[in-house]
Design an enzyme around this catalytic site. Structure first.
Site, PDB file in Angstrom:
ATOM      1  N   ASP A 243       0.843  -1.295   0.203  1.00 56.34           N
ATOM      2  CA  ASP A 243      -0.042  -0.568  -0.490  1.00 56.34           C
ATOM      3  C   ASP A 243       0.835   1.633   0.262  1.00 56.34           C
ATOM      4  OD1 ASP A 243      -2.069  -1.305  -0.389  1.00 56.34           O
ATOM      5  OD2 ASP A 243      -2.343  -1.165   2.193  1.00 56.34           O
TER       6      ASP A 243
ATOM      7  N   ASP B 199      -7.180  -1.334  -4.706  1.00 59.88           N
ATOM      8  CA  ASP B 199      -8.585  -0.816  -3.302  1.00 59.88           C
ATOM      9  C   ASP B 199      -8.672   0.229  -4.112  1.00 59.88           C
ATOM     10  OD1 ASP B 199      -6.717  -2.503  -1.443  1.00 59.88           O
ATOM     11  OD2 ASP B 199      -5.653  -1.128  -0.659  1.00 59.88           O
TER      12      ASP B 199
END
Length: 156
Positions: free
Chosen positions: A114, A132
């Site tokens: 991330d 995401d």
């Protein structure tokens, strides 16, 4: 509706390329993009919002299995779509591309990379990635379709 599979492939490619760039360039410091946005490297062994990230390791296999099942189910759903189900097909392709991007990380690395950090003053949204984002937009399109809002021909 597999003619829209390029969407899933594009999401997957953008996700993997952006994660590779993040790992290469963000290992030492965050990069401020805007007064509310940083690129900051994080490794997530959990699910959304780092759910179960401290569970001891079993969660990675669990999330891999769940993601693979979701991918199989989505492919089956796309297979059954009609020609007028454009919004649902686009939504499923976004979710599919994102799911494949994150499951690739889990299989290859044991965690998800991330790097997108959105914040306001000292409050930070959990760090996320391109996969995401695609999953979120795909889910939003599915919700809009379910309530009758969208761009599929059958809603005209």
């Amino acid at each position: 509706m597999f003619k829209l599979s390029w969407i899933a492939l594009l999401v997957y490619a953008l996700d993997q390329a952006s994660k590779l760039a993040a790992v290469r360039h963000l290992t030492r410091q965050s990069l401020e993009i805007a007064p509310f946005l940083n690129f900051s490297l994080a490794y997530n062994t959990g699910a959304a919002f780092s759910f179960l990230s401290d569970a001891g390791g079993w969660q990675n296999l669990f999330f891999m299995v769940v993601a693979i099942v979701v991918v199989i189910v989505m492919i089956g759903m796309v297979w059954r779509l009609g020609a007028n189900d454009v919004q649902v097909a686009v939504a499923l392709m976004l979710v599919l591309g994102g799911a494949l991007g994150n499951v690739t990380d889990r299989i290859r690395l044991g965690y998800v990379v991330d790097f997108i950090d959105v914040y306001y003053q000292s409050w930070h949204w959990p760090t996320f990635n391109v996969a995401d984002s695609a999953i979120f937009v795909g889910a939003l399109l599915l919700i809009l379709d379910a309530v009758g809002w969208g761009f599929s021909k059958r809603h005209s």
